[in-house]
Scaffold this active site. Structure first.
Site, mmCIF file in Angstrom:
data_model
loop_
_atom_site.group_PDB
_atom_site.id
_atom_site.type_symbol
_atom_site.label_atom_id
_atom_site.label_comp_id
_atom_site.label_asym_id
_atom_site.label_seq_id
_atom_site.Cartn_x
_atom_site.Cartn_y
_atom_site.Cartn_z
ATOM 1 N N HIS C 245 0.540 34.466 108.536
ATOM 2 C CA HIS C 245 -0.430 33.641 107.805
ATOM 3 C C HIS C 245 -0.637 34.119 106.365
ATOM 4 O O HIS C 245 -0.570 35.298 106.069
ATOM 5 C CB HIS C 245 -1.755 33.564 108.539
ATOM 6 C CG HIS C 245 -2.371 34.884 108.878
ATOM 7 N ND1 HIS C 245 -3.422 34.981 109.730
ATOM 8 C CD2 HIS C 245 -2.059 36.145 108.521
ATOM 9 C CE1 HIS C 245 -3.748 36.253 109.847
ATOM 10 N NE2 HIS C 245 -2.943 36.970 109.143
ATOM 11 N N ASN C 246 -0.846 33.150 105.502
ATOM 12 C CA ASN C 246 -1.192 33.394 104.090
ATOM 13 C C ASN C 246 -0.037 33.925 103.246
ATOM 14 O O ASN C 246 -0.258 34.284 102.086
ATOM 15 C CB ASN C 246 -2.375 34.374 103.948
ATOM 16 C CG ASN C 246 -3.603 33.935 104.720
ATOM 17 O OD1 ASN C 246 -3.731 32.776 105.076
ATOM 18 N ND2 ASN C 246 -4.503 34.855 104.988
#
Lengths: 334, 334, 334
Positions: C245-246
């Site tokens: 994620h991210n």
């Protein structure tokens, strides 16, 4: 990110057991990081030094630690001794589970002997085998294939294209991400000394997954050969992890992406494993051990030490390993 | 674990070519490890020192090595010079293949030009493309997608949600576990010096998988770029393995989970590779080499030595590598 | 390998901007490596020393570099300053995209609110959620599951059994290979200090994939926790890669198989990563860095140096790392 649900911060504070400071009537519909916050969002701050950033952001309200007590602010503050946890629970409260419509989609093929619980949902193009049992409130995403005799507990969420081999047992509130394969045959063969060919050793054991386990996308977990592969309560497994036959993974274990376990490994409770870790057969990782990314554990090895960080292949206490890296760097410069 | 099939141990002994000692009329319906054995189970023992455990267990009968000759026992003993192999074959005999009903499930979409053999089974929500040929007795699990022109031999077993790209050829008795992807495009690009952008190098070759290969869950094998990717007879591949374009994998090769091959690698017969091994392009792993978990082989490198174990990155003979680890540990303690 | 399309080499030369030498009326229908060439094939040669092999092969015509100017040959030569690129484009020209029939297969389940573009194709057993938008000319392979709110650009190709979670955005000409999972929940939990149990940190961000990205089979890319995971234009990702994620992956990045990124990593443009690389959270890989297979980058580390090759764990400039390997080998021999 905003949900369709709106709550006053007072209600949120009660739900997450935080102390309300300021105007509790302010409404929030979403959660956000501080840099991305909109006026409908709740944000959180764990360090006193970042409190001013949260308060100056456009966010509607702030969850903060005890350090924020007595702060005068233009927006409401929810004080918790675990602000990150309170924020996570607030998000859960605001977003809940992804919405679903209970019932069996007409394109699903469900064996007549299968039992589907109340409020359960079976998605598009799902296949459910003989004698499968699906608990109340459990949702099966599109394209999943659930083998005969599988039992799923209550309030589980299987995302799309998951495959579960026959006979696997899952507890309650288990989350399985897309493409995961549960209960496949272990990797076991016997070589015929006369022909040199490999023949399949029986892979007829079971897979048991306890409550509150989460399993990442495209992860694979093999069933036992003759016995059981078990994943303990509350354990969290990232994407593309491989768990071989007969492994016994404890409770509240955290396993990052692409880590692999060969067969018959024991991992005790509260172990934390980084990404791309590899563990040899019959090894044991004792209670509370932490092992850094790409670390390797030899077959039959026992790794012991609650709260001790290990790293490298073969895994060593982090301090030893760093000393070796430093010694090697010095040696190369001579 | 018990099957629905019951046999006398005399019949089992004949099937696995073991010598029957004791009462051959005793029936067995399952196989087990010694600690889990029930009175219907057959167990096996490879070491003389464990024979008494097997004999004292509740098991119905015991498969043992030659060391058990002349033992007086209260239960029948099946003596084999390869007891583990005899046990594996007994399990195969008692359990057979998972039961299946021949025929094409009404929810499957099968191109009218496809040929489906006798006793073959095509599962729920399967998609079968143009000119596909499926051999007699081959079973295609739910959700599989078989591209145009694919040929599957006889008695293959594809578990659920397998994808086979157009044009791949599989031999007889090939087993493919759930989620595997066979014949995908290789990873090859050409960088345009003027724009700095990557363009696809043609990936129009073929994938050929020979008889008796087993392929693990979520494993991916790319087809050749211009030529052929080939997996030799009897080779066994675990879960989450990656095999790149143009690789030539020999016969009776064993590849543990999460191992990766980049392009154009040659692996000769009887090689054994541990988990998470990584092999660079154009490398060659010669006949009978063993390479330990997480080992790495550089591009174009040739690893040679029948029966020699290698380990580490870059891979070295195990003895050398252990010496280096020891030397480094000593150095760090100075 | 031959297509069903036939072109004169003159037309091919114009398409790939090569200079035509010899008889432009000769027809080709396929591309090949030199050893496999048939009289209908086009081959290419990058090194002057191999030119004679190409000319002596049965190939119909040869693409070669400037070194071939002035060569007298019995077959046509297409001269390009980037012969490999010209060959790749010629293959694209001769083979084009796999053929497809526009339209929605009757077995697909498409939400009534979804918009499917002109000349788009939706395959067998596909599931398309609410408010999905599919661009003109985009093809969705059999068994794909596209979550609500997903937007796919024009001329994308999704192979079979791909899963896209709700809300992901894909640009134009994105290729996604079979079994890939896009937009799954990131791996983020908060531990409750009182109970010791892990609770889910919100994973409600988005995934954005820009134009001309290619994603390998069974690769998984998580959506942002609170923010966005982004894959930049033209980036190429091999099989079984994990992106957490991210992560912010730049443009024209090349990521080989089984590489893994934990959360919040920045990879700048033009980075090249070998297979099985592992990168820790919040690390940054700067513009133009190359990192060899199985390399590891520690959390928060910044790897800097355009055109510099790194290797090992922790990753070091290749020269330093090779010195260390050599020093260790010498030490072990003492």
């Amino acid at each position: 990110m905003n949900s369709t649900i709106k709550h006053s911060v007072k209600v949120v504070a009660e739900h997450v057991r935080a102390t309300m400071h300021g105007d509790g009537r302010v409404n929030v519909t979403g959660v956000s990081s501080i840099p991305m916050a909109s006026p409908k969002d709740l944000v959180f701050v764990e360090d006193e030094k970042n409190l001013h950033l949260a308060l100056e952001s456009p966010a509607a309200a702030v969850i903060a630690g005890d350090f924020a007590e007595g702060t005068t602010a233009s927006k409401p503050i929810l004080i918790s001794n675990q602000p990150r946890l309170a924020f996570a629970r607030a998000a859960q409260f605001l977003f809940g589970s992804p919405k679903w419509e209970p019932g069996i989609h007409p394109s699903a093929v469900v064996h007549r002997s299968a039992r589907v619980g109340k409020n359960a949902a079976v998605g598009e193009h799902v296949t459910i085998g003989e004698d499968v049992s699906i608990g109340d409130g459990t949702r099966i995403g599109a394209g999943c294939v659930i083998g005969s005799g599988v039992r799923l507990g209550q309030d589980c969420q299987l995302y799309a294209n998951v495959t579960i081999y026959p006979g696997a047992l899952l507890g309650d509130r288990v989350i399985v991400h897309a493409g995961a394969v549960l209960g496949s045959d272990g990797f076991g063969y016997v070589r015929d000394k006369e022909t040199g060919r490999y023949e399949k050793f029986p892979q007829v054991g079971r897979l048991e997954i306890e409550d509150d386990v989460e399993i990442g996308a495209n992860t694979t977990i093999d069933r036992g050969a003759l016995e059981v592969t078990r994943i303990g309560r509350g354990t969290k497994i990232d994407n593309l992890v491989h768990i071989g036959h007969n492994c016994q993974i404890g409770e509240d274990v955290v396993i990052a992406a692409q880590t692999g376990f060969s067969g018959s490994i024991v991992v005790e409770n509260n172990v934390v494993l980084g990404g791309q870790v590899g563990i040899g057969e019959h090894a044991r990782i004792c209670e509370g051990v932490m092992l850094g990314g790409q670390g390797g554990v030899l077959p039959k090895k026992i790794l012991r030490g609650k709260g001790i960080a290990f790293w490298g292949t073969p895994a060593q206490p982090l301090r030893e390993y760093l000393k070796q890296l430093a010694a090697l760097a010095r040696l190369a410069k001579k």
